[in-house]
Design an enzyme around this catalytic site. Structure first.
Site, PDB file in Angstrom:
ATOM      1  N   ARG A 118     -49.869 -13.473  -8.252  1.00 53.54           N
ATOM      2  CA  ARG A 118     -51.068 -13.763  -9.033  1.00 53.54           C
ATOM      3  C   ARG A 118     -50.645 -13.978 -10.478  1.00 53.54           C
ATOM      4  NH1 ARG A 118     -53.164 -14.877  -5.001  1.00 53.54           N
ATOM      5  NH2 ARG A 118     -55.065 -14.035  -4.045  1.00 53.54           N
ATOM      6  N   HIS A 126     -51.103 -23.481  -7.197  1.00 50.15           N
ATOM      7  CA  HIS A 126     -51.418 -22.388  -6.269  1.00 50.15           C
ATOM      8  C   HIS A 126     -51.454 -22.897  -4.816  1.00 50.15           C
ATOM      9  CE1 HIS A 126     -53.640 -18.249  -6.174  1.00 50.15           C
ATOM     10  NE2 HIS A 126     -52.898 -18.410  -5.089  1.00 50.15           N
ATOM     11  N   GLU A 174     -55.974 -20.022 -14.423  1.00 49.90           N
ATOM     12  CA  GLU A 174     -55.864 -21.111 -13.450  1.00 49.90           C
ATOM     13  C   GLU A 174     -57.153 -21.898 -13.487  1.00 49.90           C
ATOM     14  OE1 GLU A 174     -54.845 -20.052  -9.391  1.00 49.90           O
ATOM     15  OE2 GLU A 174     -53.087 -18.969 -10.098  1.00 49.90           O
TER      16      GLU A 174
END
Ligand code: DGY
Length: 331
Positions: free
Chosen positions: A239, A287, A268
């Site tokens: 993460r 991602h 993000e």
């Protein structure tokens, strides 16, 4: 005839999962490319018995209070830091996730980033595209060796262990740091548990595989970059907030580490002019570590099976807060 349960799905997931849900439920899917905004999410969740959510949706107590009919939040991800599990448990709402089915895809992608960042693949391809390739050069785009190097794995769970297996094929020395030490892991994976600072000091590659918790937020920051080798490569497929973004920018700019390969970032998405996107020694991808066709199908099916099991009053294959089942809720 009893009405079918109503399921809200917060993005278009693979059909494999939707088909399963549609066999027994009235399924409403948010079909936008971007996550539903606050109001759109509330409209989607109105009257739902269950929600199949993505890591982009913040599910907290206030949202669950506004939608008290929801009995299960089935997250289409192994990570569930987007869900306030305590708040869900307090309301008898089951929370499920999708571990296991994405282990190999995620580990192989961490290894892909490791190879790409250390051997400067993106920078080299950009060099060619930019028309800079004039001749073979003895010192052109030199990278770092992988075979025989030391890999430090932070978070030695399923994905970390899978990465260790892959690294064995590259004859790497494997160090790991984890709050929980599996007593058989050292023998099974040929690795050694060490303290985090020791791992950072000795590793040529540091790959992060911890869940995002208050304890792991910014666990890699200025102090940690100061301990790492100037030739080290950092990989983050966990993460984004596990790494302090500003500290990473400084470390990459100053040559405190050699390079970084990031599947995840904080925030993000990153703006296109962000230093992590523009620095030549940093690779950022959106991602996608679990993004293979079969893995995403498997995630969709597992998320759907978990959700249906809870609606049926059964124990799902995976549940983050099993105590809600024991207490007789939420079925
Ligand atoms: C997860 O599952 O938590 C990933 O970040 C997306 O696959």
């Amino acid at each position: 005839m009893a009405a079918k349960p109503r399921v809200a799905v917060t993005r278009l997931i693979p059909e494999a999962g939707l088909d399963l849900l549609r066999t027994r439920c009235d399924v409403q899917v948010w079909e936008g490319d971007l996550p539903p905004s606050g109001d759109a999410l509330h409209t989607l969740l109105e009257g739902a018995d269950a929600a199949l959510t993505l890591l982009t949706e913040k599910i907290d107590g206030a949202l669950l209070d506004r939608h008290p009919t929801i009995r299960v939040v089935s997250n289409f991800a192994v990570g569930f830091d987007n869900v306030d599990v305590d708040a869900a448990t307090a309301r008898g709402v089951a929370v499920c996730n999708t571990p296991g089915v994405l282990t190999a895809a995620t580990a192989e992608f961490a290894f892909t980033l490791l190879m790409a960042a250390s051997r400067r693949v993106v920078e080299a391809a950009t060099y060619v595209r930019d028309g800079k390739w004039q001749t073979w050069g003895p010192k052109l785009l030199l990278g770092q060796d992988i075979v025989g190097a030391t890999l430090g794995i932070v978070g030695f769970g399923r994905i970390g262990k899978e990465l260790a297996k892959m690294a064995t094929g590259f004859n790497m020395t494997i160090l790991a740091n984890d709050a929980y030490q599996d007593p058989t892991a050292e023998a099974e994976y040929g690795m050694t548990y060490v303290e985090l600072d020791d791992l950072l000091a000795r590793s040529d590659f540091v790959s992060l595989h911890v869940a995002l918790t208050p304890e792991t937020r910014h666990m890699i920051s200025t102090r940690e970059f100061g301990i790492m080798k100037p030739t080290a490569v950092l990989i983050n497929a966990a993460r984004g907030p596990v790494v302090d973004t500003d500290a990473l920018v400084t470390a990459l700019r100053n040559g405190d580490i050699f390079a970084a390969g990031l599947d995840v970032t904080d925030p993000e998405p990153l703006p296109v002019d962000h230093p992590l996107v523009t620095l030549p020694n940093c690779i950022v991808v959106p991602h996608i570590a679990s993004a293979t066709v079969t893995t995403r199908d498997a995630m969709a099916e597992l998320a759907a099976r978990n959700l249906l099991a809870v609606l049926d009053g059964e124990t799902p294959e995976v549940i983050v807060n099993p105590e809600v089942l024991k207490s007789g809720s939420p079925a």
